[in-house]
Motif scaffolding. Sequence first.
Motif, short mmCIF file in Angstrom:
data_model
loop_
_atom_site.label_atom_id
_atom_site.label_comp_id
_atom_site.label_asym_id
_atom_site.label_seq_id
_atom_site.Cartn_x
_atom_site.Cartn_y
_atom_site.Cartn_z
N MET A 124 -0.19 11.10 1.56
CA MET A 124 -1.13 10.31 0.92
C MET A 124 -0.47 9.49 -0.19
SD MET A 124 -4.70 11.43 0.22
CE MET A 124 -5.53 11.55 -0.90
N ASN A 125 0.49 10.06 -0.75
CA ASN A 125 1.27 9.38 -1.75
C ASN A 125 1.90 8.12 -1.15
OD1 ASN A 125 2.11 9.21 -4.29
ND2 ASN A 125 3.54 10.91 -4.22
N ALA A 126 2.39 8.25 0.03
CA ALA A 126 3.04 7.11 0.68
C ALA A 126 1.99 6.05 1.01
CB ALA A 126 3.74 7.56 1.95
N SER A 127 0.83 6.49 1.41
CA SER A 127 -0.17 5.50 1.74
C SER A 127 -0.73 4.85 0.48
CB SER A 127 -1.27 6.11 2.60
OG SER A 127 -2.21 6.79 1.89
N LEU A 128 -0.74 5.60 -0.63
CA LEU A 128 -1.16 5.02 -1.90
C LEU A 128 -0.14 4.01 -2.36
CD1 LEU A 128 -3.31 5.10 -4.10
CD2 LEU A 128 -2.01 6.91 -5.19
N ARG A 129 1.12 4.34 -2.21
CA ARG A 129 2.16 3.42 -2.62
C ARG A 129 2.10 2.16 -1.75
NH1 ARG A 129 7.90 5.86 -2.59
NH2 ARG A 129 6.64 7.60 -3.16
N ALA A 130 1.88 2.28 -0.49
CA ALA A 130 1.80 1.13 0.42
C ALA A 130 0.59 0.28 0.06
CB ALA A 130 1.71 1.61 1.86
N SER A 131 -0.48 0.94 -0.36
CA SER A 131 -1.68 0.21 -0.75
C SER A 131 -1.43 -0.57 -2.03
CB SER A 131 -2.86 1.16 -0.97
OG SER A 131 -3.25 1.74 0.23
N ARG A 132 -0.70 0.06 -2.97
CA ARG A 132 -0.37 -0.64 -4.21
C ARG A 132 0.53 -1.85 -3.94
NH1 ARG A 132 1.00 4.32 -8.20
NH2 ARG A 132 -1.13 5.09 -8.37
N ILE A 133 1.50 -1.63 -3.09
CA ILE A 133 2.41 -2.73 -2.76
C ILE A 133 1.60 -3.86 -2.12
CG2 ILE A 133 4.33 -3.41 -1.27
CD1 ILE A 133 5.50 -0.64 -1.80
N ARG A 134 0.69 -3.52 -1.24
CA ARG A 134 -0.14 -4.55 -0.59
C ARG A 134 -1.02 -5.24 -1.62
NH1 ARG A 134 -1.92 -0.65 3.93
NH2 ARG A 134 -0.03 -0.64 5.15
N LEU A 135 -1.54 -4.41 -2.56
CA LEU A 135 -2.37 -4.99 -3.61
C LEU A 135 -1.56 -5.95 -4.47
CD1 LEU A 135 -5.10 -5.07 -5.10
CD2 LEU A 135 -4.26 -3.21 -6.53
N VAL A 136 -0.36 -5.56 -4.88
CA VAL A 136 0.50 -6.43 -5.69
C VAL A 136 0.86 -7.68 -4.90
CG1 VAL A 136 2.77 -6.58 -6.80
CG2 VAL A 136 1.36 -4.57 -7.16
N LEU A 137 1.22 -7.49 -3.65
CA LEU A 137 1.56 -8.65 -2.81
C LEU A 137 0.33 -9.55 -2.63
CD1 LEU A 137 3.87 -7.11 -0.09
CD2 LEU A 137 4.52 -8.64 -1.92
N GLY A 138 -0.82 -8.98 -2.48
CA GLY A 138 -2.05 -9.76 -2.33
C GLY A 138 -2.37 -10.54 -3.58
N ILE A 139 -2.23 -9.84 -4.75
CA ILE A 139 -2.51 -10.52 -6.02
C ILE A 139 -1.49 -11.63 -6.23
CG2 ILE A 139 -2.50 -10.21 -8.53
CD1 ILE A 139 -3.77 -7.46 -8.07
N THR A 140 -0.21 -11.36 -5.92
CA THR A 140 0.83 -12.38 -6.06
C THR A 140 0.53 -13.56 -5.13
OG1 THR A 140 2.43 -10.65 -6.58
CG2 THR A 140 3.31 -12.80 -5.97
N GLY A 141 0.16 -13.26 -3.89
CA GLY A 141 -0.19 -14.31 -2.93
C GLY A 141 -1.39 -15.11 -3.39
N LEU A 142 -2.37 -14.38 -3.94
CA LEU A 142 -3.56 -15.05 -4.46
C LEU A 142 -3.20 -15.94 -5.64
CD1 LEU A 142 -6.63 -15.39 -4.31
CD2 LEU A 142 -6.84 -13.45 -5.87
N ALA A 143 -2.33 -15.44 -6.54
CA ALA A 143 -1.90 -16.24 -7.69
C ALA A 143 -1.14 -17.47 -7.23
CB ALA A 143 -1.05 -15.40 -8.64
#
Length: 194
Positions: free
Chosen positions: A1-20
């Motif tokens: 779950m830790n790995a999936s949380l980390r992957a979700s955070r990375i996706r979130l950061v990438l999404g926010i960066t892409g959105l910015a």
Amino acid sequence: MNASLRASRIRLVLGITGLALGLGVALFILPDASQRLSRQLSARRSAEVARNRKLQELTDLRNLADRIQRGEKTLADLEARLPTGSTGALQWQVSRTLHKLADKDGLTLQSVKYGQPSREGSKDSGLESIEVEFVATGLYANHKAFMLDLEGSGLPFAVRDGRLEESPEGARLDIVLRAYRRAASADHHEGEDA
């Protein structure tokens, strides 16, 4: 779950960066590109309008050049047809033509008067003019035919003044013509010496 949380955070950061980045493109780059495109379209329209105006000016200039060439040709033809004889010969030619056309068209010439030869207005051109004043009476329709015949007679003249009036004899036409001749070179030089 830790790995999936980390992957979700990375996706979130990438999404926010892409959105910015998307917002940055939408806020800064797209308006600039839109303005640049608008300026290019405006410049293209202005260039087309200027091109069309220049094409019209060119067409107008070509038409003017054609009219000038036709005028020069007409003037050269007229000058070539100008009589070169004496003033008396020109007066005789005008008088003979006026009487012949008046008889043909049923008019009565009451008087034909000739002015003195003049080079005024054409001093260096070698042209000489003589004013011819005449009065013709008759029917209006005959006057019209007479003037048309006179115009087609080939005489080198211009109508300086004309007046059509009613009179007891019918219609009365008072005309002043200016007949032209090319002064002979001896006449031309005499005029310069005087």
